[in-house]
Design a protein around this motif. Structure first.
Motif, PDB file in Angstrom:
ATOM      1  N   UNK A 130       0.816  -1.202   0.000  1.00 35.32           N
ATOM      2  CA  UNK A 130       0.000   0.000   0.000  1.00 35.32           C
ATOM      3  C   UNK A 130       0.852   1.254   0.000  1.00 35.32           C
ATOM      4  N   UNK A 131       0.279   2.334  -0.499  1.00 40.47           N
ATOM      5  CA  UNK A 131       0.998   3.604  -0.596  1.00 40.47           C
ATOM      6  C   UNK A 131       0.235   4.738   0.072  1.00 40.47           C
ATOM      7  N   UNK A 138      -8.636   5.791   5.346  1.00 33.88           N
ATOM      8  CA  UNK A 138      -9.111   4.723   4.476  1.00 33.88           C
ATOM      9  C   UNK A 138     -10.489   4.231   4.926  1.00 33.88           C
ATOM     10  N   UNK A 139     -11.392   4.060   3.996  1.00 33.71           N
ATOM     11  CA  UNK A 139     -12.772   3.562   4.177  1.00 33.71           C
ATOM     12  C   UNK A 139     -13.673   4.508   4.964  1.00 33.71           C
ATOM     13  N   UNK A 140     -13.260   5.724   5.183  1.00 35.67           N
ATOM     14  CA  UNK A 140     -14.117   6.671   5.899  1.00 35.67           C
ATOM     15  C   UNK A 140     -14.847   7.544   4.878  1.00 35.67           C
ATOM     16  N   UNK A 141     -15.874   8.265   5.306  1.00 38.36           N
ATOM     17  CA  UNK A 141     -16.592   9.127   4.359  1.00 38.36           C
ATOM     18  C   UNK A 141     -15.718  10.207   3.725  1.00 38.36           C
ATOM     19  N   UNK A 142     -14.661  10.633   4.420  1.00 33.20           N
ATOM     20  CA  UNK A 142     -13.797  11.679   3.870  1.00 33.20           C
ATOM     21  C   UNK A 142     -12.408  11.127   3.522  1.00 33.20           C
ATOM     22  N   UNK A 143     -12.401   9.943   2.940  1.00 31.03           N
ATOM     23  CA  UNK A 143     -11.158   9.307   2.511  1.00 31.03           C
ATOM     24  C   UNK A 143     -10.478  10.167   1.438  1.00 31.03           C
TER      25      UNK A 143
END
Length: 166
Positions: A130-131, A138-143
């Motif tokens: 991963x970078x 990650x995986x949040x509404x504000x990714x």
């Protein structure tokens, strides 16, 4: 904390619904209730055994006048990758060369079905590289994902694939 994130299994309640959910107040006893759950497995755990254990746990605690139904939605065993894996060593060297500092090995603590399929069907391990940055959410509404990570990831993959081809 890192052990909990990287190496321990989890059980998550993803959603619960039941009873009256509309606007206003109601004093109604719900006739049905639903819950969506998932489990993150770690190396050596069998999804069928985890599923059976969860069903037994719920069923044993069910009141006599209640019933339960389970609807499975797939499952994949948790896998681990040895740090002595030759492909991992090559990838680490290529990543370190691209970024100018030692590449970090971290646990991912996830059971991603396609990784298990690659292992079972093709007999090969997968490198999960991963970078993302620590603040990417990650995986949040504000990714978010920085373009510098994207560009560096492209160059990194070129180096990793070249190293693996040697």
């Amino acid at each position: 904390m890192l052990e909990q994130i990287w190496a321990r299994p989890t059980a998550e309640v993803n959603g619960i619904s039941g009873g009256y959910t509309g606007e206003g107040f109601k004093t109604v006893l719900p006739a049905t209730a639903k819950a969506k759950v998932s489990f993150r497995l770690v190396g050596g755990q069998d999804p069928d055994k985890v599923r059976a254990a969860f069903r037994a746990f719920v069923t044993e605690r069910l009141p006599a006048d209640a019933k339960v139904a389970f609807h499975p939605h797939g499952g994949s065993p948790g896998l681990t990758l040895s740090q002595d894996n030759p492909a991992l060593r090559k990838a680490l060297a290529a990543l370190s060369a691209e970024w100018g500092k030692p590449a970090a090995i971290i646990g991912g603590g996830g059971s991603i079905p396609v990784v298990g399929h690659f292992k079972d069907i093709l007999g090969m391990d997968s490198l999960m590289i991963g970078f993302g940055l620590g603040d990417d959410r990650i995986h949040s509404p504000n990714e978010k994902y920085d373009l510098t990570s994207f560009a560096g990831g492209q160059r990194s993959w070129a180096r990793v694939l070249a190293a693996l081809a040697e």
